[in-house]
Design a protein around this motif. Sequence first.
Motif, PDB file in Angstrom:
ATOM      1  N   HIS A 144       0.818  -1.217   0.000  1.00 43.02           N
ATOM      2  CA  HIS A 144       0.000   0.000   0.000  1.00 43.02           C
ATOM      3  C   HIS A 144       0.853   1.268   0.000  1.00 43.02           C
ATOM      4  N   PHE A 145       2.145   1.118   0.343  1.00 41.00           N
ATOM      5  CA  PHE A 145       3.011   2.300   0.416  1.00 41.00           C
ATOM      6  C   PHE A 145       3.511   2.748  -0.952  1.00 41.00           C
ATOM      7  N   GLY A 146       3.474   1.865  -1.961  1.00 37.76           N
ATOM      8  CA  GLY A 146       3.994   2.257  -3.262  1.00 37.76           C
ATOM      9  C   GLY A 146       3.969   1.120  -4.255  1.00 37.76           C
ATOM     10  N   GLY A 147       4.647   1.317  -5.390  1.00 34.53           N
ATOM     11  CA  GLY A 147       4.702   0.310  -6.450  1.00 34.53           C
ATOM     12  C   GLY A 147       6.094  -0.267  -6.596  1.00 34.53           C
ATOM     13  N   LEU A 148       6.153  -1.435  -7.248  1.00 36.44           N
ATOM     14  CA  LEU A 148       7.417  -2.172  -7.356  1.00 36.44           C
ATOM     15  C   LEU A 148       8.061  -2.012  -8.723  1.00 36.44           C
ATOM     16  N   LEU A 149       9.396  -2.023  -8.696  1.00 38.22           N
ATOM     17  CA  LEU A 149      10.210  -2.110  -9.900  1.00 38.22           C
ATOM     18  C   LEU A 149      11.182  -3.269  -9.729  1.00 38.22           C
ATOM     19  N   GLY A 150      11.465  -3.947 -10.839  1.00 36.01           N
ATOM     20  CA  GLY A 150      12.410  -5.066 -10.799  1.00 36.01           C
ATOM     21  C   GLY A 150      13.736  -4.689 -11.412  1.00 36.01           C
ATOM     22  N   GLY A 151      14.577  -5.701 -11.613  1.00 39.04           N
ATOM     23  CA  GLY A 151      15.906  -5.440 -12.144  1.00 39.04           C
ATOM     24  C   GLY A 151      16.392  -6.555 -13.038  1.00 39.04           C
ATOM     25  N   GLY A 152      17.646  -6.495 -13.405  1.00 38.17           N
ATOM     26  CA  GLY A 152      18.247  -7.495 -14.277  1.00 38.17           C
ATOM     27  C   GLY A 152      19.745  -7.322 -14.323  1.00 38.17           C
ATOM     28  N   THR A 153      20.390  -8.169 -15.129  1.00 40.88           N
ATOM     29  CA  THR A 153      21.853  -8.137 -15.256  1.00 40.88           C
ATOM     30  C   THR A 153      22.233  -8.028 -16.722  1.00 40.88           C
ATOM     31  N   PRO A 154      22.853  -6.918 -17.127  1.00 42.75           N
ATOM     32  CA  PRO A 154      23.327  -6.814 -18.511  1.00 42.75           C
ATOM     33  C   PRO A 154      24.420  -7.843 -18.791  1.00 42.75           C
ATOM     34  N   SER A 155      24.690  -8.048 -20.055  1.00 38.66           N
ATOM     35  CA  SER A 155      25.697  -9.038 -20.456  1.00 38.66           C
ATOM     36  C   SER A 155      27.066  -8.682 -19.874  1.00 38.66           C
ATOM     37  N   LYS A 156      27.644  -9.646 -19.171  1.00 35.92           N
ATOM     38  CA  LYS A 156      28.988  -9.442 -18.620  1.00 35.92           C
ATOM     39  C   LYS A 156      30.053  -9.458 -19.715  1.00 35.92           C
TER      40      LYS A 156
END
Length: 499
Positions: free
Chosen positions: A312-324
């Motif tokens: 209820h406090f806010g919205g979510l964002l995710g992530g990832g890993t660029p090519s090493k």
Amino acid sequence: MTPALEHFELLAEAEGDIEKLRELTLDLAVRGRLLPSDTSHWIKTRLGELIRLTYGKALPERARNPAGQVPVYGSNGVVGRHDQALVHQPCLIVGRKGSAGSIHCVTEPCWPIDTAYFVTAPPEVELEFLFVLLRSLKLERLGRAIAVPGLNRNDAYALTVCLPPCEEQRRIVAKVNELMQRLDEWESRRAKQRALQARLRSSVLDALVLAQKPEAFSAAWRHALDHFEVLFERPEDIQALRELVLHAALRGILTKSEPDDGSADTLLSHLGSERQRMRGNIRVKDTHLPPVSPAEEPYPLPSSWRWCRLGHFGGLLGGGTPSKANTALWSGPIPWVSPKDMKRSYLDDTEDHLSELAVEQSSLRRIPPGSLLFVVRGMILAHSFPVALTTREVTINQDMKGLVPALPETGPYLLWACKAARARILQHVERSSHGTCRLDTRRVQETPIPLPSLPEQRRIVSRLEALTRQCDELELRLRQADQAASKLTESMVATLVSS
């Protein structure tokens, strides 16, 4: 004997110091420093020229007679009973496998099994002195660094030892036994003192737990600080204070609600409308979450507070890993947060950084300052739930989530609230077939969080930060005292050994 050892209790203050003094006693004993002694008559030789380490003999458990009176010894002491003895005279049992180098003095017939050696004393050596001598050699340090540590007797045979005449051996043993008994008694007294200290500390902490109003908590807190030197001895003792402060804050015990604070109901409604607006601006994931039912409420709250959910406090964002493989993606100014960076409450930098190109060419999202980061996958979830607030724009990897507060001013309070909810959140950790820990994001979003008004959130954060600083200062004092005592002991031990 050196005067310092006559008053060794003064040295045994830091953790582990009693064991250091036991080692010092043995070291001085075999060097002729424990008593006035003319070491010119001592014989210098190799251990292998003085004794033989003889293999024990296997005796499977099924072959033993448990009704027998003969102790069966393994590398770490008695492992059973039998009705026959392998060794009929007093001997020393020396660990060969497992507890390699451990030593036991046995004065009755016994059966050493094949994980141990046994040693009988030659005519010119008193068995008890041999016990002192072998203990001083720290044979456990010769244990081979393999899966099951083992003592090679040839390594032991190569050690140099000095042998005093028999009469002097007996005097040395008597003095060693006297000092060891004093150390045992001092250790026992200190254990009793710590047990009493723990009961007193528990009483004081109970007063903090039972406090129902800010005034009662403040009085109990002052009492704890006034008797700090008596109640707290080790740095880890302060952790209980930290936990109590945190949980008191999230129950409304540290602060008072003021008439002009506004209502939690109004704030909750405002959060909902701001989440809708934010969803259109930065495309966060806003999951529909039902209100917290009475059955879900973890504990009672002040009448002006309400229960809501973390989501209820806010919205979510995710992530990832660029090519090493593309180094151009990993040479820029943008912090890239992974679980290994989650060691501080406020994140302003990370170990790894990305370029603008990495963000442009991937689905990575920029997490704005003031967002709450938490780990959703990794072995750290086996015991911890790391959370942190960002102080600058960052990106995150796929093992993490970022909650962007609908109202940025709720961020600092939300950070503390998530720390307080750690145990409840960790109950939802799942393990994959290969042992990796993970948290279902929906379950994290559903976590009940106490919601006071915004002005009271600010007062709670301010109070928590002040009390946490006091805890930090108390812990630092204990660590410095412990380090000072330890350095004093080490210095005096080094002086005694080298002189």
